[in-house]
Each structure stands twice: as C-alpha cells, then as structure tokens.
Motif scaffolding. Structure first.
Motif, mmCIF file in Angstrom:
data_model
loop_
_atom_site.group_PDB
_atom_site.id
_atom_site.type_symbol
_atom_site.label_atom_id
_atom_site.label_comp_id
_atom_site.label_asym_id
_atom_site.label_seq_id
_atom_site.Cartn_x
_atom_site.Cartn_y
_atom_site.Cartn_z
ATOM 1 N N TYR A 254 50.339 51.991 42.790
ATOM 2 C CA TYR A 254 50.582 51.392 41.484
ATOM 3 C C TYR A 254 49.734 52.022 40.380
ATOM 4 O O TYR A 254 50.222 52.324 39.292
ATOM 5 N N MET A 255 48.464 52.225 40.644
ATOM 6 C CA MET A 255 47.584 52.670 39.567
ATOM 7 C C MET A 255 47.836 54.115 39.156
ATOM 8 O O MET A 255 47.628 54.483 37.997
ATOM 9 N N LEU A 256 48.321 54.933 40.081
ATOM 10 C CA LEU A 256 48.534 56.349 39.761
ATOM 11 C C LEU A 256 49.959 56.657 39.344
ATOM 12 O O LEU A 256 50.185 57.409 38.397
ATOM 13 N N PHE A 257 50.943 56.103 40.059
ATOM 14 C CA PHE A 257 52.311 56.563 39.861
ATOM 15 C C PHE A 257 53.310 55.454 39.503
ATOM 16 O O PHE A 257 54.483 55.731 39.304
ATOM 17 N N ILE A 258 52.852 54.199 39.450
ATOM 18 C CA ILE A 258 53.756 53.105 39.073
ATOM 19 C C ILE A 258 53.044 52.301 37.982
ATOM 20 O O ILE A 258 52.964 51.073 38.023
ATOM 21 N N SER A 259 52.533 53.018 36.997
ATOM 22 C CA SER A 259 51.652 52.392 36.010
ATOM 23 C C SER A 259 52.366 51.349 35.159
ATOM 24 O O SER A 259 51.745 50.376 34.714
ATOM 25 N N HIS A 260 53.679 51.512 34.916
ATOM 26 C CA HIS A 260 54.385 50.523 34.114
ATOM 27 C C HIS A 260 54.403 49.166 34.816
ATOM 28 O O HIS A 260 54.213 48.123 34.188
ATOM 29 N N ARG A 261 54.596 49.179 36.130
ATOM 30 C CA ARG A 261 54.602 47.932 36.889
ATOM 31 C C ARG A 261 53.178 47.424 37.113
ATOM 32 O O ARG A 261 52.948 46.208 37.191
ATOM 33 N N LEU A 262 52.224 48.337 37.212
ATOM 34 C CA LEU A 262 50.816 47.943 37.364
ATOM 35 C C LEU A 262 50.410 46.948 36.278
ATOM 36 O O LEU A 262 49.808 45.915 36.564
ATOM 37 N N MET A 263 50.750 47.264 35.052
ATOM 38 C CA MET A 263 50.308 46.420 33.943
ATOM 39 C C MET A 263 50.998 45.058 33.972
ATOM 40 O O MET A 263 50.478 44.089 33.408
ATOM 41 N N GLU A 264 52.140 44.976 34.621
ATOM 42 C CA GLU A 264 52.866 43.714 34.726
ATOM 43 C C GLU A 264 52.346 42.821 35.854
ATOM 44 O O GLU A 264 52.440 41.599 35.768
ATOM 45 N N ILE A 265 51.789 43.448 36.918
ATOM 46 C CA ILE A 265 51.412 42.656 38.099
ATOM 47 C C ILE A 265 49.920 42.547 38.333
ATOM 48 O O ILE A 265 49.490 41.788 39.204
ATOM 49 N N LYS A 266 49.104 43.280 37.583
ATOM 50 C CA LYS A 266 47.671 43.343 37.904
ATOM 51 C C LYS A 266 47.023 41.958 37.925
ATOM 52 O O LYS A 266 46.239 41.651 38.844
ATOM 53 N N ASP A 267 47.322 41.136 36.957
ATOM 54 C CA ASP A 267 46.712 39.801 36.922
ATOM 55 C C ASP A 267 47.244 38.933 38.055
ATOM 56 O O ASP A 267 46.505 38.128 38.643
ATOM 57 N N ALA A 268 48.524 39.104 38.379
ATOM 58 C CA ALA A 268 49.113 38.337 39.476
ATOM 59 C C ALA A 268 48.468 38.713 40.805
ATOM 60 O O ALA A 268 48.273 37.855 41.680
ATOM 61 N N VAL A 269 48.124 40.006 40.989
ATOM 62 C CA VAL A 269 47.456 40.441 42.223
ATOM 63 C C VAL A 269 46.073 39.804 42.324
ATOM 64 O O VAL A 269 45.662 39.340 43.400
ATOM 65 N N VAL A 270 45.342 39.761 41.221
ATOM 66 C CA VAL A 270 44.021 39.113 41.235
ATOM 67 C C VAL A 270 44.163 37.637 41.595
ATOM 68 O O VAL A 270 43.411 37.110 42.434
ATOM 69 N N GLU A 271 45.122 36.949 40.987
ATOM 70 C CA GLU A 271 45.336 35.530 41.280
ATOM 71 C C GLU A 271 45.713 35.322 42.752
ATOM 72 O O GLU A 271 45.224 34.390 43.407
ATOM 73 N N ALA A 272 46.578 36.185 43.269
ATOM 74 C CA ALA A 272 47.007 36.055 44.662
ATOM 75 C C ALA A 272 45.841 36.261 45.620
ATOM 76 O O ALA A 272 45.682 35.523 46.607
ATOM 77 N N MET A 273 44.986 37.254 45.345
ATOM 78 C CA MET A 273 43.842 37.510 46.206
ATOM 79 C C MET A 273 42.811 36.401 46.107
ATOM 80 O O MET A 273 42.188 36.022 47.114
#
Length: 599
Positions: free
Chosen positions: A548-567
């Motif tokens: 996500y951080m290197l090659f799917i950056s558009h989706r990274l910005m959409e899910i980053k906070d959700a990943v933190v919440e999930a973890m």
C-alpha cells in the motif's frame, strides 16, 4: 500461528532453553539460514532489532535479478550462480518471483556499457548460463523503430536499437516473511524488536550466547546458544563490535540505493527497462511498471550515515529525475510527481577475497565476450576442459577502477572468528538460498551432530506449496476459490498473487470480522497478517507485508486510519499506544512521500 499476541511466550522460550544456532539479523540472509536450519532439525533462534526485512531486504530494486549487469564487470561466475539460483527460488517460492522480460535500449553515446554487438554477445552468454535454449524467454534484438513502438516516450535521439532478455520481478519483503514463517512452522523462535547488545563467551573463550533488549518494554534478556551467526547485512561490522574478543577491522562498504515511484500514466513503460545513465558514471538505471505505477532507480553512492534510517536526499532525487527526464523527455517529471520513494543500503564487501561465489572485479571487451561464449559452448559440447575455459576467462580480464562504488563486488563471504562467531556477509538477494546453504554446511561441521540437511532447492517456503511449472494456472485456481466464496475478482486475484497457497488460509477468514473502513478482502488480508505474519505496527503491514505505501498510495490514504483502528481493536491498545503508532505511521508516510522535499 505467528502473531504478536504470542510474542511474550516466544521470548520466554528464548530465555529458558539453549539453542543450537542463534541468528542475528532478520533480513533475507538470516531468514534463509533460519529456514534451512529449522527444517534440518536444529533448534533455532532468530533475532531482529527492527521489523523483519525492515533494513536492506525491503529496500531493493524488487527484482530477482539475473545480473546481466554483472557481465559488464566480468562477474561471470556470479551470473552463472545467480541465474541458477533464480530458477531455484522460483521453484520454492513460485508466488513471489514472476518472469518479466526486460528491454535494454542502446544509445550512441560515450561511456556506454554495451553496444549493439556486445549486448547480443552478453545476452547470449546470459541465456547460456541460465540454460535458456529457446522459447518465449530467449533473448532477441529490437530495432530502434521496434523499441519506440513499445515505448513512445523514450528518447529517439541517439537510440540505436536494443535487446530483450529474461528477468524476474520480486516482492522482497514478502520473500523474507515467507521464509521466516516456514522456519517458525518448523520450530524456530523468531522475534522482532529484540536488539542484541552483547555477545558473551564460555570459560573456553568461545561464543555462548547474547544479551538482548526487548525494544518494546526495555527488558534485557540472556539467550544461550552453541553457535551464533551474524547475518546483519550492512550492520555486520556493528554487530561484530558487540563481540569484545575478536578483531573489529571493518569488512563492509555499504552503498545507498534510492528508488522513486510515479503514477504509471506519467511515465508509461510496458515492461521493465534498463539503460545507461548517460552520465558516463558506470551506472545503469531500471524503470519498472508495477500496480499502475512506475518506479525507477537506483543510485549507488557510498554511505556513512544513520544505518537505521537511510533517507532519500534532494541530490538523489535530482540525479534520478535528470536521467529519467533525459531518457523520457515528454514525461517532464518533477519532485511533485513522486508518490513514494525508498532508500536502502547494500551490504557490499570492501575487499575482493574469500568469496565462495567466485566474484572478481574485472571488465571485458566486446572481443573477449565472444571468446568466452565460444569457450563456454565448446565446454558444454565436451570439446574444451574447464581449465581451458577458466584460462580464457582469466586472460580476458582487465582491471576496473576501484574508487567507483558501483563496481564493488556484490559477492558474499563466510568467515569464522577466532572465538567461533560465524559472519555471513555481502551477497545479493537472489543468492540468499545459496549463501544459507553454504553456511549450513559449516554450521553442521561445527556442531558435530548427526544432522541431515534438507535439500533447500526443493523445500517450498510458506505459500509456495503448488506447482511452480504452472504458476499462472495455479494462482488462477486460488483466485477462483476466493471468487466462489463471494470475494470480488479483484480482491481474490490480489490475495492469490500475494499469498500463494496461503490464500486458502486468508479465504478461510471470510466469515470473521469486517473492519470498519476496509473491504472484506482488505479485512481478511489484515487479519491474516495479524494472526500469522508477526505484524506489530501499522507500518509493518502497510509498508512491508503489503504494497500500500509504495504502490497503492491512493488507497493507502483512504484506509490508513481504518488500519490503525482495526489493529487497536485487535491488540486492545490503550489510547497512548494507539496515538504512538498513528504518529509513527503518519511520519513514515511523510518520509515515503518525500513531504519535506516538496515543501
């Protein structure tokens, strides 16, 4: 399972038992040794001070590179080993390296590595060494017009034509974690964020274990082991200094390599492309399409800064943009077009000797290329002895300047210090299995135990349990199984390509929780990583377990906070821990996106 939830139990194992082998460094070299040692029945401890693969092994050009470029510096035996190893890696990790033929355009300019004659000679030698005797992966030449038809953005001025030869794209960090997962499955204890601070000795003056600090709670522990191997890559000399009983003469000469990522529409290439910089500096540059992005690199400069945090500097960006804009003048790339970037250190050995890959630091002429090919062909037909071929090779060599970091041998070295510390250093990612195999022979000798080494060339890593001769068909079957369970075609294909035979385990999580802000497929991938891939932080997942951080950056910005919440939910973080990891993630995104250079 291999989860952070069980980390404290694994640390208790480290404290309570004596191991046959303790490995310092959880990059690709240490991961390869851990897999082979555990599969052969040894008790193994693997310690990594960062996340697994966080150093060099997630910061490569992301190829299982056959090494055509090493022929320019006359590393013939390295290329022979490398193309052989590449085939073996594809056999044991078929979901990771994928065949991706590369274009090498030739320009009429001073200092060119190859001309149209020598590139054909080099590619023929390369195919011969790789055992490619025809078929769709055999090399071939392209005219100027044919290259421009494939790559209309490429500079036409001075373009003479070029060649196409076989190479393989790779997911470097995934290769590391899949090796470690297999080692753990076979009984190894692997712990990240555990930093070795001292190597201690027994009454005979031989290494007997280490003292290490748990970087998550500052607890210090003692781990006992009969043997210790240093596989710390660029940190190898630093780890040696923890052993007070041996010579600390520097052995490594790290160099920094930088890669930049832009949107695929900004820089359109249909397949990997490789060319001289045009700077007459002895370097060559890769331009590689990946997941609707294009990335390019690498630089190659001596490095003496912070090993833990090598950074992309303005000078690195200026250098790469200058070269790529020269070769693709219509692209007109600027720093603001860069969506992601990374810098990594190469574990180069400063001296040339003691290399079981047979590396030299020499260069050959076009005329001598042809002599070598003829000698190799005669040898394969039984018309010439190996000694005669070696004489031809030796006679062809000419000295290359030693002050060029791009010319330093990428060979590997295995040494045993006077107190028994093993040091496995140097090498290339593609050689990791071979390096580990050679180290294991010495380890078994030193242990003096009855141990039958596995045939690591036929021992699949985690996710590699399927027919390597029919990769596309097998991955399609896995993806179809995901679709049959209700996943979108896109999610099912992504999971199959990333996890190989482990895709079945990911699909089995379909009825588990779907995290807020994530799709079902994204939730399944994250949950699998949390359960089975020792993810500790959001950065671990978004940068190294996924792309996500290197090659799917558009989706990274959409899910980053959700990943933190999930973890946070999964690991039951308190608010302070959650805020710390959220801050770390935002900082890493700024670094990766070169925010400071864009201000």
């Amino acid at each position: 399972m291999f989860s952070f939830i069980d980390r404290n139990k694994e640390i208790e194992k480290l404290k309570s038992k004596k191991f046959d082998l303790l490995i310092i460094g959880g990059g690709i070299t240490g991961a390869g040794v851990a897999l082979q040692a555990a599969a052969s029945g040894l008790s193994v401890a693997l310690l990594e001070m960062q996340d697994f693969a966080e150093g060099t092994s997630s910061r490569s050009t992301k190829l299982v590179h056959g090494g055509l470029r090493y022929l320019k510096t006359f590393d013939v035996e390295v290329v022979a080993d490398t193309v052989g190893e590449r085939a073996k890696i594809q056999g044991i990790a078929p979901h990771i390296p994928k065949a991706d033929p590369m274009i090498l355009p030739i320009f009429d300019e001073p200092g060119s590595t190859f001309n149209l004659f020598s590139i054909k000679v080099a590619m023929d030698l390369y195919d011969h060494l790789a055992g490619i005797t025809g078929g769709k992966y055999a090399n071939y030449m392209l005219s100027k017009e044919e290259i421009l038809k494939r790559e209309p953005q490429l500079e036409s001025k001075g373009l003479l034509g070029g060649g196409v030869y076989l190479d393989y794209r790779n997911n470097d960090a995934r290769l590391v974690i899949e090796n470690i997962k297999k080692a753990v499955e076979d009984g190894a204890v692997a712990v990240s964020r555990l930093k070795v601070e001292e190597i201690f000795h027994n009454d005979d003056g031989k290494v007997a274990g280490v003292k290490a600090k748990n970087l998550l709670n500052d607890e210090s522990i003692t781990i006992n082991s009969q043997l210790i191997i240093n596989t710390a890559g660029p940190w190898s000399d630093i780890v040696k200094q923890l052993d007070k009983e041996i010579d600390h003469k520097p052995h490594m000469r790290p160099t920094k390599g930088v890669h930049l990522v832009v949107d695929g529409e900004k820089l359109k290439v249909p397949q990997p492309t490789y060319f001289d910089t045009g700077e007459q500096d002895g370097r060559m540059i890769f331009v590689i399409p990946r997941e609707n992005k294009t990335y390019f690199g690498t630089t190659d400069t001596d490095y003496q800064g912070d090993f833990d945090n090598p950074r992309v500097e303005q000078s690195d960006v200026d250098y790469l943009l200058k070269i790529v804009n020269r070769r693709y003048p219509d692209a007109k790339l600027s720093v603001n077009d860069i969506e992601a970037a990374w810098a990594g250190l190469r574990p180069l050995i400063s001296e040339a000797g003691g290399d079981y890959n047979g590396t030299t630091k020499e260069k050959i002429s076009d005329e001598n290329f042809e002599k070598i090919i003829n000698a190799a062909e005669d040898y394969s037909k039984g018309n010439q002895s190996r000694a005669a071929v070696e004489k031809t090779i030796t006679g062809a060599a000419k000295e290359e300047p030693k002050d060029n970091p791009s010319a330093v041998s990428r060979g590997s070295d295995l040494t045993i210090a006077e107190d028994g510390l093993l040091i496995l250093s140097g090498g290339k990612l593609t050689d990791y299995r071979l390096m580990a195999s050679e180290a294991m022979k010495k380890i078994i000798d030193l242990l003096d135990q009855k141990v039958e080494l596995i045939d690591s060339a036929k021992y699949p890593i985690s996710g590699g349990d399927f027919d390597a001769k029919n990769v596309d068909e097998e991955l399609e079957k896995f993806a179809k199984a995901g679709e049959d369970q209700g996943l979108s075609k896109e999610d099912a294909k992504y999971i199959a390509d990333l996890y190989g035979s482990n895709a079945e385990k990911v699909f089995a999580l379909k009825d588990e929780k779907v995290f807020d802000g994530l799709s079902q497929g994204e939730s399944m991938s994250l949950l699998y990583a949390l359960q089975a891939e020792m993810v500790v932080t959001p950065v671990d997942y978004l940068l190294r377990r996924s792309n996500y951080m290197l090659f799917i950056s558009h989706r990274l910005m959409e899910i980053k906070d959700a990943v933190v919440e999930a973890m946070a939910e999964y690991f039951d973080w308190d608010q302070a821990t959650k805020e710390t990891y959220q801050s770390d993630l935002e900082n890493q995104i700024r670094i990766t996106q070169l925010a400071d250079l864009k201000e």
